[in-house]
Design a protein around this motif. Structure first.
Motif, PDB file in Angstrom:
ATOM      1  N   MET A  89     -30.577  -2.223  53.463  1.00 58.97           N
ATOM      2  CA  MET A  89     -30.527  -3.193  52.381  1.00 58.97           C
ATOM      3  C   MET A  89     -31.946  -3.679  52.104  1.00 58.97           C
ATOM      4  O   MET A  89     -32.657  -4.086  52.998  1.00 58.97           O
ATOM      5  CB  MET A  89     -29.621  -4.358  52.804  1.00 58.97           C
ATOM      6  N   LYS A  90     -32.334  -3.616  50.816  1.00 58.70           N
ATOM      7  CA  LYS A  90     -33.649  -4.110  50.426  1.00 58.70           C
ATOM      8  C   LYS A  90     -33.656  -5.624  50.394  1.00 58.70           C
ATOM      9  O   LYS A  90     -32.690  -6.245  49.976  1.00 58.70           O
ATOM     10  CB  LYS A  90     -34.001  -3.600  49.031  1.00 58.70           C
ATOM     11  N   LYS A  91     -34.759  -6.205  50.852  1.00 60.53           N
ATOM     12  CA  LYS A  91     -34.889  -7.656  50.816  1.00 60.53           C
ATOM     13  C   LYS A  91     -35.285  -8.085  49.407  1.00 60.53           C
ATOM     14  O   LYS A  91     -36.135  -7.472  48.777  1.00 60.53           O
ATOM     15  CB  LYS A  91     -35.942  -8.110  51.821  1.00 60.53           C
ATOM     16  N   MET A  92     -34.661  -9.136  48.916  1.00 66.45           N
ATOM     17  CA  MET A  92     -34.976  -9.647  47.589  1.00 66.45           C
ATOM     18  C   MET A  92     -36.308 -10.383  47.627  1.00 66.45           C
ATOM     19  O   MET A  92     -36.655 -10.990  48.626  1.00 66.45           O
ATOM     20  CB  MET A  92     -33.897 -10.610  47.104  1.00 66.45           C
TER      21      MET A  92
ATOM     22  N   SER B  89     -26.312 -12.548  44.333  1.00 67.68           N
ATOM     23  CA  SER B  89     -26.184 -11.107  44.493  1.00 67.68           C
ATOM     24  C   SER B  89     -25.216 -10.505  43.491  1.00 67.68           C
ATOM     25  O   SER B  89     -24.178 -11.086  43.180  1.00 67.68           O
ATOM     26  CB  SER B  89     -25.701 -10.778  45.905  1.00 67.68           C
TER      27      SER B  89
ATOM     28  N   LYS C 265     -24.550  -7.113  44.087  1.00 65.86           N
ATOM     29  CA  LYS C 265     -23.965  -6.091  44.962  1.00 65.86           C
ATOM     30  C   LYS C 265     -22.966  -6.667  45.958  1.00 65.86           C
ATOM     31  O   LYS C 265     -21.957  -6.041  46.244  1.00 65.86           O
ATOM     32  CB  LYS C 265     -25.066  -5.395  45.759  1.00 65.86           C
TER      33      LYS C 265
ATOM     34  N   GLU D  26     -29.146 -11.317  51.222  1.00 65.51           N
ATOM     35  CA  GLU D  26     -30.144 -10.350  50.754  1.00 65.51           C
ATOM     36  C   GLU D  26     -31.549 -10.915  50.867  1.00 65.51           C
ATOM     37  O   GLU D  26     -32.482 -10.216  51.272  1.00 65.51           O
ATOM     38  CB  GLU D  26     -29.869  -9.951  49.304  1.00 65.51           C
ATOM     39  N   TYR D  27     -31.724 -12.171  50.522  1.00 64.14           N
ATOM     40  CA  TYR D  27     -33.041 -12.813  50.588  1.00 64.14           C
ATOM     41  C   TYR D  27     -33.558 -12.860  52.022  1.00 64.14           C
ATOM     42  O   TYR D  27     -34.728 -12.618  52.272  1.00 64.14           O
ATOM     43  CB  TYR D  27     -32.968 -14.214  49.990  1.00 64.14           C
TER      44      TYR D  27
ATOM     45  N   ALA E  37     -28.990 -11.998  39.967  1.00 60.59           N
ATOM     46  CA  ALA E  37     -29.987 -10.967  40.252  1.00 60.59           C
ATOM     47  C   ALA E  37     -30.063  -9.970  39.107  1.00 60.59           C
ATOM     48  O   ALA E  37     -29.075  -9.674  38.443  1.00 60.59           O
ATOM     49  CB  ALA E  37     -29.636 -10.250  41.547  1.00 60.59           C
TER      50      ALA E  37
ATOM     51  N   PRO F  96     -32.226  -6.075  38.086  1.00 64.59           N
ATOM     52  CA  PRO F  96     -32.859  -4.954  38.797  1.00 64.59           C
ATOM     53  C   PRO F  96     -34.272  -5.295  39.292  1.00 64.59           C
ATOM     54  O   PRO F  96     -34.714  -4.815  40.330  1.00 64.59           O
ATOM     55  CB  PRO F  96     -32.881  -3.841  37.754  1.00 64.59           C
TER      56      PRO F  96
ATOM     57  N   SER G 145     -35.144  -8.030  40.543  1.00 67.96           N
ATOM     58  CA  SER G 145     -35.013  -8.875  41.723  1.00 67.96           C
ATOM     59  C   SER G 145     -35.136  -8.073  43.009  1.00 67.96           C
ATOM     60  O   SER G 145     -35.464  -8.607  44.052  1.00 67.96           O
ATOM     61  CB  SER G 145     -33.660  -9.586  41.740  1.00 67.96           C
ATOM     62  N   TYR G 146     -34.837  -6.778  42.924  1.00 65.89           N
ATOM     63  CA  TYR G 146     -34.831  -5.917  44.098  1.00 65.89           C
ATOM     64  C   TYR G 146     -36.104  -5.076  44.209  1.00 65.89           C
ATOM     65  O   TYR G 146     -36.166  -4.153  44.980  1.00 65.89           O
ATOM     66  CB  TYR G 146     -33.598  -5.011  44.086  1.00 65.89           C
TER      67      TYR G 146
END
Length: 73
Positions: free
Chosen positions: A1-4, A10, A12, A25-26, A67, A69, A71-72
């Motif tokens: 999982m990518k960190k925001m 979210s 997702k 996510e953050y 979020a 795109p 944001s990621y």
């Protein structure tokens, strides 16, 4: 999982509004772990914090942007 990069709701990992998923996510944590921690605090406090937790969730729902795109990135 990518960190925001920024704190967002979210897209997702949402169940209701994506608030707890966005926090997960953050922080780079599992969304399920954040949800379990949220509910464990409510249960262990014998429900005393339930109104406060619901109010905090609602405030975050309206304050945190959804979020995108970017944001990621």
């Amino acid at each position: 999982m990518k960190k925001m990069m920024k704190l967002h709701r979210s897209v997702k990992y949402r169940v209701f509004a994506g608030v707890l998923g966005g926090i997960a996510e953050y922080l780079g944590w599992s969304p399920n772990m954040v949800r379990m921690l949220f509910f464990a605090v409510i249960i262990l406090s014998a429900g005393v914090t339930l109104p406060m937790a619901m109010l905090a969730y609602l405030i975050l729902w309206f304050v945190m942007p959804e979020a995108t795109p970017a944001s990621y990135a």
